[in-house]
Design a protein around this motif. Sequence first.
Motif, PDB file in Angstrom:
ATOM      1  N   ALA A  16       0.744  -1.512  -0.135  1.00 32.46           N
ATOM      2  CA  ALA A  16       0.015  -0.205  -0.298  1.00 32.46           C
ATOM      3  C   ALA A  16       1.182   1.570   0.347  1.00 32.46           C
ATOM      4  O   ALA A  16       1.845   1.545   1.136  1.00 32.46           O
ATOM      5  CB  ALA A  16      -1.238   0.250   1.411  1.00 32.46           C
ATOM      6  N   GLY A  37      -6.411   8.929  -2.814  1.00 28.56           N
ATOM      7  CA  GLY A  37      -7.098   8.026  -2.125  1.00 28.56           C
ATOM      8  C   GLY A  37      -7.134   6.131  -2.536  1.00 28.56           C
ATOM      9  O   GLY A  37      -6.383   6.180  -3.101  1.00 28.56           O
ATOM     10  N   ALA A  38      -6.599   5.520  -1.434  1.00 30.86           N
ATOM     11  CA  ALA A  38      -6.293   4.116  -1.312  1.00 30.86           C
ATOM     12  C   ALA A  38      -7.295   3.280  -2.042  1.00 30.86           C
ATOM     13  O   ALA A  38      -8.452   3.795  -1.906  1.00 30.86           O
ATOM     14  CB  ALA A  38      -6.009   3.957   0.433  1.00 30.86           C
ATOM     15  N   THR A  39      -6.764   2.707  -3.030  1.00 31.30           N
ATOM     16  CA  THR A  39      -8.013   2.317  -3.845  1.00 31.30           C
ATOM     17  C   THR A  39      -8.316   1.125  -2.840  1.00 31.30           C
ATOM     18  O   THR A  39      -7.760   0.124  -2.006  1.00 31.30           O
ATOM     19  CB  THR A  39      -6.302   1.568  -4.526  1.00 31.30           C
ATOM     20  OG1 THR A  39      -6.158   2.656  -5.538  1.00 31.30           O
ATOM     21  CG2 THR A  39      -7.946   0.465  -5.940  1.00 31.30           C
ATOM     22  N   ILE A  40      -9.370   0.683  -3.304  1.00 27.10           N
ATOM     23  CA  ILE A  40     -10.429  -0.302  -2.400  1.00 27.10           C
ATOM     24  C   ILE A  40     -11.024  -1.092  -3.677  1.00 27.10           C
ATOM     25  O   ILE A  40     -11.792  -1.569  -3.838  1.00 27.10           O
ATOM     26  CB  ILE A  40     -11.453   0.406  -1.491  1.00 27.10           C
ATOM     27  CG1 ILE A  40     -10.710   1.563  -1.159  1.00 27.10           C
ATOM     28  CG2 ILE A  40     -11.889   0.025  -0.635  1.00 27.10           C
ATOM     29  CD1 ILE A  40     -10.546   1.266   0.809  1.00 27.10           C
ATOM     30  N   GLY A  41     -10.348  -2.900  -3.363  1.00 25.11           N
ATOM     31  CA  GLY A  41     -10.330  -3.251  -4.073  1.00 25.11           C
ATOM     32  C   GLY A  41      -9.680  -3.508  -5.121  1.00 25.11           C
ATOM     33  O   GLY A  41      -8.846  -3.894  -4.996  1.00 25.11           O
ATOM     34  N   VAL A  42     -10.371  -3.421  -5.937  1.00 21.33           N
ATOM     35  CA  VAL A  42      -9.622  -3.188  -7.808  1.00 21.33           C
ATOM     36  C   VAL A  42      -9.844  -2.262  -8.576  1.00 21.33           C
ATOM     37  O   VAL A  42     -11.076  -1.952  -8.789  1.00 21.33           O
ATOM     38  CB  VAL A  42      -9.886  -4.839  -8.770  1.00 21.33           C
ATOM     39  CG1 VAL A  42      -9.217  -4.597  -9.926  1.00 21.33           C
ATOM     40  CG2 VAL A  42      -9.298  -5.914  -7.400  1.00 21.33           C
ATOM     41  N   ASP A  43      -9.039  -1.109  -9.044  1.00 23.21           N
ATOM     42  CA  ASP A  43      -9.562  -0.287 -10.423  1.00 23.21           C
ATOM     43  C   ASP A  43      -9.014  -0.517 -11.642  1.00 23.21           C
ATOM     44  O   ASP A  43      -7.657  -2.136 -11.354  1.00 23.21           O
ATOM     45  CB  ASP A  43      -9.338   0.727 -10.107  1.00 23.21           C
ATOM     46  CG  ASP A  43     -10.202   1.720 -10.196  1.00 23.21           C
ATOM     47  OD1 ASP A  43     -10.923   1.711 -11.197  1.00 23.21           O
ATOM     48  OD2 ASP A  43     -10.133   3.007  -9.190  1.00 23.21           O
ATOM     49  N   GLN A  66      -3.128  -2.872   0.604  1.00 22.16           N
ATOM     50  CA  GLN A  66      -3.123  -3.872   2.288  1.00 22.16           C
ATOM     51  C   GLN A  66      -3.228  -5.196   1.468  1.00 22.16           C
ATOM     52  O   GLN A  66      -4.237  -6.135   0.453  1.00 22.16           O
ATOM     53  CB  GLN A  66      -3.905  -3.348   2.318  1.00 22.16           C
ATOM     54  CG  GLN A  66      -3.439  -3.248   4.224  1.00 22.16           C
ATOM     55  CD  GLN A  66      -4.534  -2.840   4.911  1.00 22.16           C
ATOM     56  OE1 GLN A  66      -5.845  -2.453   4.774  1.00 22.16           O
ATOM     57  NE2 GLN A  66      -4.651  -2.067   5.908  1.00 22.16           N
ATOM     58  N   GLU A  67      -2.441  -6.063   3.052  1.00 15.01           N
ATOM     59  CA  GLU A  67      -2.622  -7.294   2.627  1.00 15.01           C
ATOM     60  C   GLU A  67      -3.807  -8.560   2.354  1.00 15.01           C
ATOM     61  O   GLU A  67      -3.414  -8.720   2.101  1.00 15.01           O
ATOM     62  CB  GLU A  67      -1.706  -8.482   3.774  1.00 15.01           C
ATOM     63  CG  GLU A  67      -1.555  -9.443   3.681  1.00 15.01           C
ATOM     64  CD  GLU A  67      -0.270  -9.986   4.514  1.00 15.01           C
ATOM     65  OE1 GLU A  67       0.212  -8.731   5.841  1.00 15.01           O
ATOM     66  OE2 GLU A  67       0.217 -10.322   5.030  1.00 15.01           O
ATOM     67  N   ARG A  68      -4.620  -7.720   3.393  1.00 10.70           N
ATOM     68  CA  ARG A  68      -5.943  -8.126   3.673  1.00 10.70           C
ATOM     69  C   ARG A  68      -6.246  -8.471   2.312  1.00 10.70           C
ATOM     70  O   ARG A  68      -7.780  -9.531   2.127  1.00 10.70           O
ATOM     71  CB  ARG A  68      -6.367  -8.310   4.552  1.00 10.70           C
ATOM     72  CG  ARG A  68      -6.911  -6.685   4.612  1.00 10.70           C
ATOM     73  CD  ARG A  68      -7.800  -6.280   6.173  1.00 10.70           C
ATOM     74  NE  ARG A  68      -6.333  -6.186   7.004  1.00 10.70           N
ATOM     75  CZ  ARG A  68      -7.032  -5.939   8.350  1.00 10.70           C
ATOM     76  NH1 ARG A  68      -7.970  -6.312   9.221  1.00 10.70           N
ATOM     77  NH2 ARG A  68      -5.894  -5.833   8.687  1.00 10.70           N
ATOM     78  N   PHE A  69      -6.602  -7.236   1.261  1.00 11.79           N
ATOM     79  CA  PHE A  69      -6.678  -7.236  -0.144  1.00 11.79           C
ATOM     80  C   PHE A  69      -6.213  -8.585  -0.779  1.00 11.79           C
ATOM     81  O   PHE A  69      -7.374  -8.245  -1.763  1.00 11.79           O
ATOM     82  CB  PHE A  69      -7.323  -6.258  -1.225  1.00 11.79           C
ATOM     83  CG  PHE A  69      -7.959  -4.666  -0.063  1.00 11.79           C
ATOM     84  CD1 PHE A  69      -9.324  -4.262  -0.074  1.00 11.79           C
ATOM     85  CD2 PHE A  69      -7.520  -4.355   1.263  1.00 11.79           C
ATOM     86  CE1 PHE A  69     -10.080  -4.264   0.024  1.00 11.79           C
ATOM     87  CE2 PHE A  69      -8.443  -3.254   1.742  1.00 11.79           C
ATOM     88  CZ  PHE A  69      -9.524  -2.870   1.775  1.00 11.79           C
ATOM     89  N   ILE A  72      -8.764 -10.980  -2.442  1.00 10.69           N
ATOM     90  CA  ILE A  72      -9.914 -10.539  -3.278  1.00 10.69           C
ATOM     91  C   ILE A  72      -8.753 -10.282  -4.301  1.00 10.69           C
ATOM     92  O   ILE A  72      -9.469 -10.486  -5.809  1.00 10.69           O
ATOM     93  CB  ILE A  72     -10.539  -9.314  -3.467  1.00 10.69           C
ATOM     94  CG1 ILE A  72     -10.958  -9.287  -2.203  1.00 10.69           C
ATOM     95  CG2 ILE A  72     -11.116  -8.562  -4.822  1.00 10.69           C
ATOM     96  CD1 ILE A  72     -11.929  -8.048  -1.675  1.00 10.69           C
TER      97      ILE A  72
ATOM     98  N   ARG B 317      -5.253  10.606   2.716  1.00  8.95           N
ATOM     99  CA  ARG B 317      -5.689  10.240   1.436  1.00  8.95           C
ATOM    100  C   ARG B 317      -7.096  10.250   1.902  1.00  8.95           C
ATOM    101  O   ARG B 317      -7.710   9.980   0.496  1.00  8.95           O
ATOM    102  CB  ARG B 317      -5.052   8.580   0.988  1.00  8.95           C
ATOM    103  CG  ARG B 317      -3.427   8.860   0.862  1.00  8.95           C
ATOM    104  CD  ARG B 317      -3.277   7.318   0.728  1.00  8.95           C
ATOM    105  NE  ARG B 317      -3.189   6.681  -0.044  1.00  8.95           N
ATOM    106  CZ  ARG B 317      -2.316   5.392  -0.438  1.00  8.95           C
ATOM    107  NH1 ARG B 317      -2.385   4.989   0.548  1.00  8.95           N
ATOM    108  NH2 ARG B 317      -2.715   4.905  -2.034  1.00  8.95           N
ATOM    109  N   LEU B 392     -11.387 -10.752   4.455  1.00  5.55           N
ATOM    110  CA  LEU B 392     -12.531 -10.427   4.237  1.00  5.55           C
ATOM    111  C   LEU B 392     -13.517 -11.380   3.151  1.00  5.55           C
ATOM    112  O   LEU B 392     -14.115 -11.073   2.264  1.00  5.55           O
ATOM    113  CB  LEU B 392     -11.580  -8.880   2.141  1.00  5.55           C
ATOM    114  CG  LEU B 392     -11.236  -8.320   2.817  1.00  5.55           C
ATOM    115  CD1 LEU B 392      -9.727  -7.851   1.535  1.00  5.55           C
ATOM    116  CD2 LEU B 392     -11.153  -7.632   4.075  1.00  5.55           C
ATOM    117  N   ARG B 438     -17.204   6.835  -0.895  1.00  2.00           N
ATOM    118  CA  ARG B 438     -16.573   7.832  -1.525  1.00  2.00           C
ATOM    119  C   ARG B 438     -17.141   8.038  -3.570  1.00  2.00           C
ATOM    120  O   ARG B 438     -16.841   7.810  -4.111  1.00  2.00           O
ATOM    121  CB  ARG B 438     -15.543   6.757  -2.070  1.00  2.00           C
ATOM    122  CG  ARG B 438     -14.726   6.594  -1.067  1.00  2.00           C
ATOM    123  CD  ARG B 438     -12.563   6.630  -0.672  1.00  2.00           C
ATOM    124  NE  ARG B 438     -12.523   5.764  -1.335  1.00  2.00           N
ATOM    125  CZ  ARG B 438     -10.917   5.127  -1.856  1.00  2.00           C
ATOM    126  NH1 ARG B 438     -10.524   5.501  -0.170  1.00  2.00           N
ATOM    127  NH2 ARG B 438     -10.696   3.636  -2.397  1.00  2.00           N
TER     128      ARG B 438
END
Lengths: 210, 581
Positions: A16, A37-43, A66-69, A72, B317, B392, B438
Amino acid sequence: MEDYKYLFKIVLIGNAGVGKTCLVRRFAQGVFPNVQGATIGVDFMIKSLMVNDVKVKLQIWDTAGQERFRSITQSYYRSAHCLILVYDVFSQCSFDSLPQWCRDIDQYAGAAIAGNGRNVLKVLVGNKCDKDREVPLHIAEQFAHNNNFDLFMETSALEAENVEKLFREIAEILVSRNQESNGGTMSRSITSNSFNQSSKPSNCFNCFSN
Amino acid sequence: MESYQIRNDRAMTQRSSRGNIGPWRAVAAEAAATAAASGRTSSKSIGMANGGNTLDSNYSDESRLSGKNNSTLSSKIAIKSIPSSTSPQSAAVISTISNQKRSITNLSSSSMYHHHHDHHYSYNNTGYSTNGSISKSSMTAAAAAALEKSTGTNNGAVDTSDEEDDDYSSPVRRTSNYKNNLISASNGSKSKVNDEGPSSSSISATKLDRFGFYINDPQSKGLSDDMNNLSLIEITRKRESKWLHMFSHWDEYIHKKWKKLRTRCRKGIPDSVRGKAWFYLCAGHKQKQRNPELFAKLDGQPGDEKINDEIRKDLNRQFPSHEMFAQENGSGQEDLYRILKAFSVIKPDIGYCQGQAPLASVLLMQMPAEDAFWCLLQICDHYVPGYFSPGLEAIQLHGQMLSSFVKKFHPQIYKLFKKQSIDPVLYMTEWFMCFFSRTLSWPCVLRVWDMFFCEGIVVIFKVALILISSVLGRHEDRVKCVSAYETLFALKNIPSKYLTEEFLIERVINMDLSEKDLQKEHKEQSLKRKKEKERSTQQRSKSNLTKGPSVSSGTSILSPSSANKGSISRKSRSKSDFDSR
């Protein structure tokens, strides 16, 4: 359908905050977001470019670091044509995480590909090279060599240094690989039905997904 | 003191087949509330799940106690109802039951799908006063008058008759200057950024909207002239006094007038009372009341340096175009660090997930750090348990549930997803993890959160389904999506007209999707996931090759043997799922 000869899937991974999203946005949109902003998931982003008069579409998957992602994102490694592992030259910590990332790559992309005789293109990128470095260049080069990376580059998304070049070289390698293995006859490496790993193979590049 | 009533007892007897992910009741809040009602105010009776922390000995004692009780609980969870009572004996009974219920909560966590919190306490402080939340001066004159009345001798005499305006669509405007004095409530004029604004000169010259966002931000509504609309101001004043009345009669509304409360949340909580309303709706105030020292204690802990580093990286961020967070190391970022660190200390099994920072930021825009911390804790414990845990699992399960709802509501869209092998986590992770904070326009975010705090995750499902159908509902929309990329692009770049409160809110309210539907779907999909995992585990043992997007990692997959052991192994199962990774 748009007119392009090749469509390659590139997945960016790495800790991250190393600048994956900035790298992609610099390349695909030509901008450097001051605050990202931090990427949450996939973009996703897409960018077309010409390689030897051939139109190539790069489908870039930008993943959360981040590791926990990883639970996914990992499942999408294996249908990638290219994995870009990014670290931050300013952060020794992000460099120290690389072995773990390499293990993930081997586990989720490596085994599946090896059976097909085709390796995913592995690229190591040291981003933020505009900053004072913590990771010496030669150490990173050595690491890339020892871990069988196909390409290593230092970039700066902020100053747009090597960003275009990075993706261009990737595209060139992928095109030449594809031409070698298909005699240049195969186009559309990914079709609409082969977006992720559960789809049917459309050519040798994503055969490994099945 | 107050009656304690368990609603929807049916739900109590339903057990999730996926441990922490699929509980059916948000009971901890009630448990806490009940204990408070029974006069047990010691910090020992902390009503929170999964404590297991050595920081606060009382806290961990309670957790252990709860853990011990686990095995005896299943026989008692079918309690139909607890009669209203004001006698101390009954209160004691209630307290016992509340402990049991809390244990159940620990076991199967709480309901993500049913949000009706019972609150038991006597609240007579109508506004935050000392910690900067709401002051009388920040309210409209009418509201202040109402407050005067309600806190005065004639408590409860406020004119908050149950008559409702029928206006769901009109935005409730900010008529106060909560937390900051950016907007003059008296004349509605917008003030420029004050001297303490961001250092960046390009930003500091920019105006703020009424929510504290710089108006050039895409989420900002810009400088609207709502403030000059007298009829809207009048509506807001009425609503403010209704909310003030509700605060001082919270139990009554929670127990007997919940539908009215829901209606009022659906209409939009007035800006001036929003922070407090959220805090109450999630029962964060109850937890705080019962653990008055906890946040300070956690705040004083050094925490895990590795996690702290992760948090620090994300501080600048979050909502950079909001005046609270624009400034590096400003108070907003500092508070954000405090509550995220405090959370990671109290919940070492979750630590810090990047999805939490946007949530914490939104909360901080509405309330002081300590209250935001409690809200965050309540959200993570009771609204979306498992969402932020390593692996998750919960978010992936909700992805499957969403996909199934798409199939039911919009079969054509589902066909498209199926054809293009689009995994729901590709588009819904950010929506669900950040509760659309967001994604939507800012006023719409707040309206959605108003409903979310009252009704729970079902609201997020509804918004997601509406957005999906808005983008891909028409045949011509789908035709344009020649590949998965176009489809995902459409879902990730939704036209702004669909992201407004004017478009969304009424559709959300009218949408026919109940908590029952969610429960049913949860059951089905978790069963399906379990089977898939068993299958893939078998496949992997054959080929050493993982398949399927739902498969996360080797360590996170349940072994078929443990998954089949049923309720006996529930505890260890949920542990292996959520703690040991």
